[in-house]
Scaffold this active site. Structure first.
Site, mmCIF file in Angstrom:
data_model
loop_
_atom_site.group_PDB
_atom_site.id
_atom_site.type_symbol
_atom_site.label_atom_id
_atom_site.label_comp_id
_atom_site.label_asym_id
_atom_site.label_seq_id
_atom_site.Cartn_x
_atom_site.Cartn_y
_atom_site.Cartn_z
ATOM 1 N N HIS A 146 10.827 -49.820 -1.842
ATOM 2 C CA HIS A 146 10.004 -50.594 -2.797
ATOM 3 C C HIS A 146 10.271 -52.078 -2.517
ATOM 4 C CE1 HIS A 146 7.789 -51.544 -6.301
ATOM 5 N NE2 HIS A 146 8.595 -51.122 -7.259
ATOM 6 N N HIS B 241 1.608 -47.661 2.571
ATOM 7 C CA HIS B 241 1.611 -47.847 1.121
ATOM 8 C C HIS B 241 1.080 -46.586 0.462
ATOM 9 C CE1 HIS B 241 0.946 -49.700 -2.796
ATOM 10 N NE2 HIS B 241 1.779 -50.619 -2.392
ATOM 11 N N ASP C 53 5.084 -56.724 1.934
ATOM 12 C CA ASP C 53 6.428 -57.082 2.380
ATOM 13 C C ASP C 53 6.495 -57.463 3.851
ATOM 14 O OD1 ASP C 53 7.744 -56.756 -0.051
ATOM 15 O OD2 ASP C 53 7.708 -54.587 0.187
HETATM 16 N N1 CMC Z 1 6.447 -46.068 9.386
HETATM 17 C C1 CMC Z 1 6.194 -44.923 10.053
HETATM 18 N N2 CMC Z 1 5.596 -43.858 9.508
HETATM 19 C C2 CMC Z 1 5.244 -43.950 8.221
HETATM 20 C C3 CMC Z 1 5.473 -45.107 7.460
HETATM 21 C C4 CMC Z 1 6.097 -46.196 8.095
HETATM 22 N N3 CMC Z 1 6.337 -47.333 7.440
HETATM 23 N N4 CMC Z 1 5.016 -44.912 6.216
HETATM 24 C C5 CMC Z 1 4.526 -43.660 6.190
HETATM 25 N N5 CMC Z 1 4.656 -43.089 7.401
HETATM 26 C C6 CMC Z 1 4.179 -41.761 7.799
HETATM 27 C C7 CMC Z 1 5.086 -40.667 7.265
HETATM 28 O O1 CMC Z 1 6.110 -40.336 8.156
HETATM 29 C C8 CMC Z 1 4.092 -39.555 7.051
HETATM 30 O O2 CMC Z 1 3.802 -38.994 8.323
HETATM 31 P P1 CMC Z 1 3.617 -37.398 8.469
HETATM 32 O O3 CMC Z 1 2.367 -37.081 7.685
HETATM 33 O O4 CMC Z 1 3.513 -37.164 9.918
HETATM 34 O O5 CMC Z 1 4.835 -36.773 7.848
HETATM 35 C C9 CMC Z 1 2.825 -40.250 6.600
HETATM 36 O O6 CMC Z 1 2.900 -41.562 7.163
HETATM 37 C C10 CMC Z 1 2.676 -40.363 5.093
HETATM 38 O O7 CMC Z 1 3.867 -40.961 4.582
HETATM 39 P P2 CMC Z 1 4.449 -40.683 3.145
HETATM 40 O O8 CMC Z 1 5.924 -40.892 3.166
HETATM 41 O O9 CMC Z 1 3.961 -39.349 2.653
HETATM 42 O O10 CMC Z 1 3.734 -41.800 2.305
HETATM 43 P P3 CMC Z 1 4.151 -42.294 0.857
HETATM 44 O O11 CMC Z 1 2.895 -42.682 0.175
HETATM 45 O O12 CMC Z 1 4.997 -41.276 0.160
HETATM 46 O O13 CMC Z 1 5.069 -43.545 1.141
HETATM 47 C C11 CMC Z 1 5.821 -45.761 1.464
HETATM 48 C C12 CMC Z 1 4.684 -44.861 0.944
HETATM 49 C C13 CMC Z 1 5.495 -47.212 1.127
HETATM 50 C C14 CMC Z 1 7.142 -45.379 0.757
HETATM 51 C C15 CMC Z 1 5.953 -45.561 2.995
HETATM 52 O O14 CMC Z 1 4.755 -45.934 3.641
HETATM 53 C C16 CMC Z 1 7.149 -46.326 3.581
HETATM 54 O O15 CMC Z 1 8.271 -45.804 3.585
HETATM 55 N N6 CMC Z 1 6.912 -47.584 4.104
HETATM 56 C C17 CMC Z 1 8.004 -48.400 4.596
HETATM 57 C C18 CMC Z 1 8.682 -49.087 3.433
HETATM 58 C C19 CMC Z 1 7.842 -50.212 2.865
HETATM 59 O O16 CMC Z 1 7.296 -51.027 3.588
HETATM 60 N N7 CMC Z 1 7.787 -50.263 1.521
HETATM 61 C C20 CMC Z 1 7.081 -51.334 0.806
HETATM 62 C C21 CMC Z 1 5.893 -50.815 0.069
HETATM 63 S S1 CMC Z 1 4.812 -52.122 -0.524
HETATM 64 C C22 CMC Z 1 5.673 -53.009 -1.694
HETATM 65 C C23 CMC Z 1 6.255 -52.207 -2.778
HETATM 66 O O17 CMC Z 1 5.676 -51.271 -3.290
HETATM 67 O O18 CMC Z 1 7.362 -52.560 -3.146
#
Ligand code: CMC
Length: 429
Positions: A274, A313, A369
């Protein structure tokens, strides 16, 4: 057209007609009140159906009129106003007022609001001493979480959460004191004496003063950096039901006071998935170190070794509109501070990722971010302060959402259900 859906329970052959409720946009915000699913039963003593939704990916936990996001189209609006317009022409304090009151302030309202926030920036001297108790290398976010919680003990009247005047006073105090606590946390870790607020400066100008004032009597913030920080705060002010805001609402739903609820929200924000992501982005860019290393790094991400921080996201499946604004803002900041060389790595990372099937098929775009940390670093903020900066701005949104929850008659204490998968009844020998 009837506003309902019909569900056929294939287990029993029964048909159920369930009402649908709508928000402002019937095609973006239609929902089935989940309690109605409980009428779907296999037998009289059946508890009834629930929804199973870890991470609340498709559960509306409230109705809200504060922030609207259309993640597919990359739209973000506060109370109807596009984020681009607010970031381009309004100050953070105007936007905080908008989130809290639902309307932008007129001239008198803004003067009054600014006066009150400005005159609540000082923190009790005992809070300062409380902060002195941290270890020399304490993370400023840990200091922020604990110190905001400690404010609860200084303002016991804040427990009267149903009294609108008391509520308003705590809202003003929190928005006013967050920058002071944040700056003090930084000064403490830097071994510098605390710098007190200067009421002649703007909200962000004063924060820069408390962060960076040295021996000069009157600190004069650079107007470009002061405005840039203001834009960053506007972009971070609210983002509907994200992890920390949902925490604020959940803790607030037990009628805890707003200080401990904001402390809990800060704790949720601290995590690297986050608000802690901006800190991780910087560390990632530093680890890559060089534009030539970007393709190798992307390959490792694709192999699942780690995630590309600042990408992806839960809601945006398109370019995060805040990231777009920040990419442009970075150039304005660099014109004053000199270019942060990490920007080249970030731009290359974005270029390669946006052409790559892995990221394209998963709709992974830069989020807020991705560029914020590079700007913060250029402005002289240490990496550990990045989530703290996020928290200062998001406090406005947390409090607006908290206030909205308290006056919403539909709201009850947050208490999700579970699907129990443990042992059936058994007995000890
Ligand atoms: N890098 C590589 N792969 C990713 C990433 C990433 N940053 N984010 C998601 N994926 C992949 C993930 O591995 C999954 O692939 P598969 O379907 O093959 O298993 C797919 O995309 C869907 O990911 P998810 O984890 O189900 O998506 P989510 O909606 O649960 O997670 C998130 C959202 C923001 C936690 C995630 O994208 C992430 O970890 N991003 C990196 C951390 C980040 O930048 N966070 C800041 C978010 S914006 C500001 C805030 O909210 O604070």
């Amino acid at each position: 057209m009837p506003d309902s859906v019909t569900i056929i329970d294939n287990r029993t052959g029964e048909r159920y007609e369930l009402p649908v409720v709508y928000g402002t946009y019937p095609t973006y915000g239609a929902a089935i009140p989940a309690a109605n699913l409980r009428t779907i039963k296999q037998s009289e003593d059946d508890f009834g159906l629930m929804t199973y939704d870890p991470g609340y990916t498709n559960t509306a936990s409230c109705k809200s009129s504060i922030t609207f996001i259309d993640g597919e189209r990359g739209i973000l609006r506060y109370c109807g106003y596009p984020i681009e317009e607010l970031a381009g022409s309004r100050s953070f304090l105007e936007v905080a007022y908008l989130l809290l009151e639902g309307e932008l302030p007129d001239g008198n309202q803004l003067t009054d609001w600014t006066w009150h926030v400005t005159h609540h920036t000082i923190i009790h001297e005992k809070i300062k001493r409380f902060m002195d108790g941290f270890r020399y290398d304490a993370h400023p976010m840990g200091m922020l979480v604990s110190t905001v919680a400690a404010l609860s003990t200084f303002y016991p009247e804040s427990r009267q959460i149903q009294d609108p005047d008391v509520r308003h006073k705590q809202i003003v105090r929190l928005i006013a004191k967050m920058p002071t606590i944040a700056a003090f946390a930084y000064r403490y870790s830097a071994g510098m004496p605390y710098a007190y607020p200067d009421n002649d400066l703007s909200y962000t100008g004063n924060f820069l003063n408390m962060m960076y004032r040295s021996t000069e009597t009157g600190y004069k913030p650079d107007p470009v950096l002061e405005r840039a920080l203001d834009v960053l705060f506007v972009l971070h002010a609210d983002h509907e039901q994200n992890c920390s805001t949902s925490t604020m609402r959940a803790v607030g739903s037990s009628h805890a006071d707003p200080y401990v609820a904001v402390a809990a929200a800060c704790a949720a924000l601290y995590g690297p998935l986050h608000g802690g992501a901006n800190e991780r982005v910087l560390r990632m860019l530093e680890e890559i170190g060089n534009v030539k290393e970007v393709p190798k790094y992307v390959e490792r991400v694709k192999k699942g070794e780690f995630r590309l921080m600042g990408f992806g996201h839960r809601v945006y499946k398109n370019y995060d509109p805040r990231a777009k604004i920040l990419r442009e803002l970075a150039e304005q900041v660099f014109a004053v501070t000199g270019k942060n060389p990490l920007i080249d790595i970030a731009v290359e990372l974005e270029r390669i990722a946006l052409e790559d099937e892995y990221f394209v098929s998963r709709k992974l775009y830069p989020n807020v971010d991705f560029y914020s940390g590079i700007i913060y670093q250029a402005m002289g903020f240490p990496t550990a302060m990045f989530p703290v900066l996020f928290a200062i701005a998001r406090t406005a949104g947390w409090l607006a959402q908290w206030q909205e929850m308290l006056v919403d008659e539909d709201q009850r204490i947050a208490r999700p259900r579970q699907v129990y998968t443990g042992a059936d009844e058994r007995h000890v020998d």
